[in-house]
Design a protein around this motif. Structure first.
Motif, mmCIF file in Angstrom:
data_model
loop_
_atom_site.group_PDB
_atom_site.id
_atom_site.type_symbol
_atom_site.label_atom_id
_atom_site.label_comp_id
_atom_site.label_asym_id
_atom_site.label_seq_id
_atom_site.Cartn_x
_atom_site.Cartn_y
_atom_site.Cartn_z
ATOM 1 N N THR A 192 9.263 -12.073 3.343
ATOM 2 C CA THR A 192 9.463 -10.690 2.923
ATOM 3 C C THR A 192 8.898 -9.764 3.994
ATOM 4 N N PHE A 193 9.519 -8.605 4.135
ATOM 5 C CA PHE A 193 9.197 -7.695 5.235
ATOM 6 C C PHE A 193 8.927 -6.285 4.736
ATOM 7 N N ALA A 194 8.034 -5.597 5.418
ATOM 8 C CA ALA A 194 7.791 -4.166 5.210
ATOM 9 C C ALA A 194 7.147 -3.631 6.481
ATOM 10 N N ARG A 195 7.187 -2.338 6.647
ATOM 11 C CA ARG A 195 6.462 -1.696 7.749
ATOM 12 C C ARG A 195 5.324 -0.899 7.128
ATOM 13 N N ILE A 196 4.125 -1.166 7.622
ATOM 14 C CA ILE A 196 2.948 -0.425 7.179
ATOM 15 C C ILE A 196 2.432 0.310 8.397
ATOM 16 N N ASP A 197 2.488 1.632 8.340
ATOM 17 C CA ASP A 197 2.131 2.494 9.476
ATOM 18 C C ASP A 197 2.885 2.075 10.740
ATOM 19 N N GLY A 198 4.161 1.734 10.574
ATOM 20 C CA GLY A 198 5.013 1.397 11.707
ATOM 21 C C GLY A 198 4.944 -0.046 12.165
ATOM 22 N N LYS A 231 0.485 -7.164 -2.300
ATOM 23 C CA LYS A 231 -0.974 -7.201 -2.115
ATOM 24 C C LYS A 231 -1.355 -6.534 -0.799
ATOM 25 N N LYS A 232 -0.642 -6.849 0.291
ATOM 26 C CA LYS A 232 -0.914 -6.248 1.604
ATOM 27 C C LYS A 232 -0.684 -4.737 1.564
ATOM 28 N N MET A 233 0.380 -4.318 0.887
ATOM 29 C CA MET A 233 0.669 -2.889 0.764
ATOM 30 C C MET A 233 -0.461 -2.168 0.033
ATOM 31 N N LYS A 234 -0.913 -2.770 -1.057
ATOM 32 C CA LYS A 234 -1.989 -2.183 -1.859
ATOM 33 C C LYS A 234 -3.274 -2.079 -1.049
ATOM 34 N N GLU A 235 -3.592 -3.122 -0.276
ATOM 35 C CA GLU A 235 -4.786 -3.107 0.584
ATOM 36 C C GLU A 235 -4.694 -1.998 1.636
ATOM 37 N N ALA A 236 -3.493 -1.770 2.148
ATOM 38 C CA ALA A 236 -3.307 -0.758 3.204
ATOM 39 C C ALA A 236 -3.595 0.661 2.721
ATOM 40 N N VAL A 237 -3.295 0.932 1.467
ATOM 41 C CA VAL A 237 -3.518 2.280 0.948
ATOM 42 C C VAL A 237 -4.907 2.443 0.330
ATOM 43 N N GLY A 238 -5.630 1.330 0.207
ATOM 44 C CA GLY A 238 -7.007 1.381 -0.275
ATOM 45 C C GLY A 238 -7.094 1.494 -1.721
ATOM 46 N N TRP A 293 4.787 5.423 -0.052
ATOM 47 C CA TRP A 293 5.881 4.551 0.356
ATOM 48 C C TRP A 293 7.232 5.238 0.297
ATOM 49 N N LYS A 294 8.155 4.644 1.063
ATOM 50 C CA LYS A 294 9.548 5.066 0.999
ATOM 51 C C LYS A 294 10.414 3.840 1.211
ATOM 52 N N MET A 304 -8.241 9.866 9.992
ATOM 53 C CA MET A 304 -7.063 9.029 9.983
ATOM 54 C C MET A 304 -6.042 9.604 9.003
ATOM 55 N N GLY A 305 -4.758 9.522 9.346
ATOM 56 C CA GLY A 305 -3.701 10.069 8.505
ATOM 57 C C GLY A 305 -3.377 9.182 7.315
ATOM 58 N N LYS A 306 -2.449 9.670 6.537
ATOM 59 C CA LYS A 306 -2.028 8.951 5.342
ATOM 60 C C LYS A 306 -1.243 7.690 5.718
ATOM 61 N N THR A 307 -1.494 6.595 5.049
ATOM 62 C CA THR A 307 -0.769 5.354 5.247
ATOM 63 C C THR A 307 0.663 5.534 4.773
ATOM 64 N N VAL A 308 1.608 5.036 5.583
ATOM 65 C CA VAL A 308 3.019 5.099 5.219
ATOM 66 C C VAL A 308 3.573 3.682 5.177
ATOM 67 N N ILE A 309 4.145 3.337 4.042
ATOM 68 C CA ILE A 309 4.755 2.024 3.858
ATOM 69 C C ILE A 309 6.251 2.232 3.703
ATOM 70 N N LYS A 310 7.027 1.458 4.458
ATOM 71 C CA LYS A 310 8.471 1.518 4.344
ATOM 72 C C LYS A 310 8.968 0.104 4.076
ATOM 73 N N PHE A 311 9.828 -0.023 3.088
ATOM 74 C CA PHE A 311 10.354 -1.335 2.753
ATOM 75 C C PHE A 311 11.834 -1.241 2.399
#
Length: 73
Positions: free
Chosen positions: A47-53, A66-73, A29-30, A1-8
């Motif tokens: 509040t909104f963000a995109r995690i892996d699209g 918290k959700k962002m942190k969980e996504a990157v492990g 993140w970016k 699996m590729g690297k998690t990408v978070i965009k906010f």
């Protein structure tokens, strides 16, 4: 699996880059538009963000981080 990408977006998420310092590595993140802008009639208080699209919507900035942190492990 590729690297998690978070965009906010600072406007949609209320999150500033300094809020993630020491929590999520900059490589994951970016900042930029997530196309869920409050100007386009999104629910206030969310509040909104995109995690892996995928658009992730949370009731608070704290919950979104918290959700962002969980996504990157």
């Amino acid at each position: 699996m590729g690297k998690t990408v978070i965009k906010f977006c600072k406007k949609c998420s209320g999150i500033k880059p300094k809020d993630l310092k020491g929590v999520i590595d900059k490589d994951f993140w970016k900042e930029g538009c997530v196309h869920a802008c409050v100007k386009k009639g999104s629910d206030s208080g969310r509040t909104f963000a995109r995690i892996d699209g995928k658009l992730v919507v949370c009731p608070s900035k704290k919950e979104l981080i918290k959700k962002m942190k969980e996504a990157v492990g």
